[in-house]
Design a protein around this motif. Structure first.
Motif, PDB file in Angstrom:
ATOM      1  N   LYS A  76      -8.494   3.240   3.159  1.00  0.00           N
ATOM      2  CA  LYS A  76      -8.866   1.863   2.826  1.00  0.00           C
ATOM      3  C   LYS A  76      -8.319   1.500   1.451  1.00  0.00           C
ATOM      4  CE  LYS A  76     -12.790  -1.343   2.789  1.00  0.00           C
ATOM      5  NZ  LYS A  76     -14.279  -1.482   2.809  1.00  0.00           N
ATOM      6  N   CYS A 120      -4.452  -4.562  -7.918  1.00  0.00           N
ATOM      7  CA  CYS A 120      -5.538  -4.216  -8.842  1.00  0.00           C
ATOM      8  C   CYS A 120      -4.987  -4.199 -10.266  1.00  0.00           C
ATOM      9  CB  CYS A 120      -6.117  -2.846  -8.501  1.00  0.00           C
ATOM     10  SG  CYS A 120      -6.833  -2.740  -6.843  1.00  0.00           S
ATOM     11  N   GLU A 163     -10.396   2.224  -2.053  1.00  0.00           N
ATOM     12  CA  GLU A 163     -11.845   2.100  -1.951  1.00  0.00           C
ATOM     13  C   GLU A 163     -12.412   3.304  -1.208  1.00  0.00           C
ATOM     14  OE1 GLU A 163     -12.313  -1.674  -0.028  1.00  0.00           O
ATOM     15  OE2 GLU A 163     -12.144  -2.795  -1.902  1.00  0.00           O
ATOM     16  N   TYR A 191     -12.420   1.633 -10.705  1.00  0.00           N
ATOM     17  CA  TYR A 191     -12.303   0.212 -10.382  1.00  0.00           C
ATOM     18  C   TYR A 191     -12.719  -0.142  -8.957  1.00  0.00           C
ATOM     19  CZ  TYR A 191      -9.801  -0.598 -14.751  1.00  0.00           C
ATOM     20  OH  TYR A 191      -9.461  -0.700 -16.086  1.00  0.00           O
ATOM     21  N   CYS A 192     -12.693   0.823  -8.039  1.00  0.00           N
ATOM     22  CA  CYS A 192     -12.920   0.486  -6.626  1.00  0.00           C
ATOM     23  C   CYS A 192     -14.061   1.262  -5.978  1.00  0.00           C
ATOM     24  CB  CYS A 192     -11.636   0.721  -5.818  1.00  0.00           C
ATOM     25  SG  CYS A 192     -10.262  -0.331  -6.309  1.00  0.00           S
ATOM     26  N   THR A 201       0.823  -1.219   0.000  1.00  0.00           N
ATOM     27  CA  THR A 201       0.000   0.000   0.000  1.00  0.00           C
ATOM     28  C   THR A 201       0.855   1.266   0.000  1.00  0.00           C
ATOM     29  OG1 THR A 201      -0.224   0.060   2.428  1.00  0.00           O
ATOM     30  CG2 THR A 201      -1.873  -1.197   1.187  1.00  0.00           C
ATOM     31  N   LEU A 244      -4.887   0.844  -5.299  1.00  0.00           N
ATOM     32  CA  LEU A 244      -5.967   1.815  -5.471  1.00  0.00           C
ATOM     33  C   LEU A 244      -6.695   2.009  -4.147  1.00  0.00           C
ATOM     34  CD1 LEU A 244      -7.364   0.610  -8.944  1.00  0.00           C
ATOM     35  CD2 LEU A 244      -5.647   2.376  -8.496  1.00  0.00           C
ATOM     36  N   LYS A 293      -6.530  -0.870  -1.589  1.00  0.00           N
ATOM     37  CA  LYS A 293      -6.677  -2.222  -2.131  1.00  0.00           C
ATOM     38  C   LYS A 293      -5.478  -2.515  -3.011  1.00  0.00           C
ATOM     39  CE  LYS A 293      -9.852  -5.179  -4.765  1.00  0.00           C
ATOM     40  NZ  LYS A 293     -11.135  -5.236  -5.526  1.00  0.00           N
ATOM     41  N   THR A 294      -4.820  -3.641  -2.789  1.00  0.00           N
ATOM     42  CA  THR A 294      -3.615  -3.983  -3.543  1.00  0.00           C
ATOM     43  C   THR A 294      -3.942  -4.920  -4.696  1.00  0.00           C
ATOM     44  OG1 THR A 294      -3.121  -5.867  -2.093  1.00  0.00           O
ATOM     45  CG2 THR A 294      -2.179  -3.737  -1.480  1.00  0.00           C
ATOM     46  N   SER A 346      -9.065   4.631  -9.074  1.00  0.00           N
ATOM     47  CA  SER A 346      -9.797   4.158  -7.898  1.00  0.00           C
ATOM     48  C   SER A 346     -11.296   4.375  -8.052  1.00  0.00           C
ATOM     49  CB  SER A 346      -9.291   4.869  -6.643  1.00  0.00           C
ATOM     50  OG  SER A 346      -7.927   4.590  -6.403  1.00  0.00           O
ATOM     51  N   TYR A 376       1.207   3.347  -3.206  1.00  0.00           N
ATOM     52  CA  TYR A 376       0.094   4.101  -3.788  1.00  0.00           C
ATOM     53  C   TYR A 376       0.625   5.339  -4.517  1.00  0.00           C
ATOM     54  CZ  TYR A 376      -4.326   6.506  -4.295  1.00  0.00           C
ATOM     55  OH  TYR A 376      -5.424   7.142  -4.824  1.00  0.00           O
ATOM     56  N   PHE A 387     -14.272   4.426  -5.463  1.00  0.00           N
ATOM     57  CA  PHE A 387     -13.830   5.602  -4.694  1.00  0.00           C
ATOM     58  C   PHE A 387     -14.684   6.810  -5.071  1.00  0.00           C
ATOM     59  CE2 PHE A 387     -10.725   9.143  -3.959  1.00  0.00           C
ATOM     60  CZ  PHE A 387     -10.555   8.956  -2.601  1.00  0.00           C
TER      61      PHE A 387
END
Length: 355
Positions: free
Chosen positions: A334, A339, A330, A277-278, A233, A328, A336-337, A274, A236, A280
């Motif tokens: 928070k 991705c 969420e 895909y997540c 993370t 990225l 997320k790895t 983000s 990032y 955000f």
């Protein structure tokens, strides 16, 4: 500031740090001390260090040119040869006095000389204080490709003397701030909020923010020292940020970017991805972009630059099984790895940055 104790070493701050350094040098009874610095820190920082070292151990100063260009195998070879010529043995110690280039390079040289000698980090830039000198990552670049060669090896101790920040130009301070912004985004929204406007901050305020940033990195690294999951993370904004930094470094038509300037762009791009895909928040992504651009301005990246930058992603250290893995968000705090992102989305992210 209270000493921070990690699993492998301690981080000392300001006045208390030199007492700890002298105690360590006396306890370990090193055969010789080598001080690695660049031409700037040799002038601005090493004399203050020498005035505060209380030891009879013989020391030599090893000086390199400042800047990322020195972080290569040729410089390592020269330093290894010099250490040999000057009689370094396995009971010698290297004290790295400088920014991220010096601590990365010096740690790598120490970790590989005679299968490993001790080293101590004294970071003198904001970037090195909050990021580069902490966590045991050492290494060098492979051409313009960032940090391709290296080992994880922890220092004996770290001395953080924030008075050295007074020697830095504003651009270098701004570069280091990017890593602090990253820490807030991946770990703690309240910390991110503290960093949005530093115009009224005092020296004590800055010390407290540096301390909090170091705590964040320390907490992440201790849970995953070899970067199997959580420590990823910390990358990032770095997947595209490193590619942009490398591209601008090797392209004679481009103005060289400092590490933090490239990472700031990488964060904006990662925020767009983000959202896509997540899930955000789009509003937060837009807000973060506005805040970062207010600090770093806008860097011209032409459409003709997009493809060669994306091509450099294949060298990213997080890649596995041929996949380019992004970190990225969420939500703020928070991450997320691992991705996987389509190239078309990356091109859209560049256009988002440019808008």
């Amino acid at each position: 500031m209270t000493t921070i104790t990690t699993q492998d070493y301690s981080i000392y701050f300001n006045n208390n740090s030199y007492k700890a350094l002298n105690k360590h040098l006396k306890k370990l009874k090193y055969s010789k001390v080598f001080i690695l610095c660049d031409t700037n820190t040799n002038i601005d920082c090493v004399p203050f260090l020498l005035a505060n070292i209380d030891t009879d151990i013989t020391y030599d100063i090893l000086e390199i040119d400042p800047g990322e260009e020195s972080k290569n195998l040729d410089i390592c070879l020269g330093l290894w040869e010099t250490l040999s010529e000057y009689g370094a043995d396995r009971k010698s110690v290297i004290i790295n006095v400088g920014g991220g280039v010096v601590t990365d390079l010096g740690g790598f040289v120490a970790s590989t000389f005679k299968r490993g000698i001790d080293f101590i980090n004294i970071p003198t830039s904001l970037l090195a204080m909050v990021d580069a000198s902490i966590g045991g990552k050492t290494g060098i670049d492979l051409g313009s490709l960032k940090n391709q060669i290296g080992v994880i090896s922890t220092p004996e101790l770290i001395v953080v003397d924030t008075s050295f920040l007074g020697t830095l130009p504003q651009l270098e301070m701004r570069s280091g701030l990017a890593e602090m912004l990253k820490h807030g985004l991946i770990y703690d929204e309240s910390y991110w909020n503290k960093l949005q406007d530093l115009s009224e901050s005092t020296i004590d305020d800055l010390d407290a923010l540096i301390y909090e940033s170091i705590i964040i990195k320390k907490n992440i690294v201790e849970q995953d020292p070899t970067e199997q999951n959580l420590r990823k993370t910390l990358n990032y904004g770095h997947t595209l940020g490193h590619a942009i930094e490398s591209y601008f470094m090797e392209n004679d038509t481009k103005k060289r970017l400092l590490h933090g300037e490239a990472i700031a762009i990488g964060i904006i791009l990662a925020n767009y991805l983000s959202v896509k895909y997540c899930g955000f928040s789009e509003n937060k992504s837009n807000s973060i972009k506005a805040i970062i651009k207010a600090i770093y301005g806008h860097v011209e990246i032409n459409e003709t630059d997009y493809t060669p930058i994306v091509e450099l992603l294949k060298y990213d250290k997080k890649n596995e099984h041929g996949n380019i893995n992004f970190v990225l968000l969420e939500a703020i705090g928070k991450p997320k790895t691992d991705c996987i992102v389509e190239n078309e989305a990356i091109l859209e992210a560049f256009k988002f940055y440019d808008a």
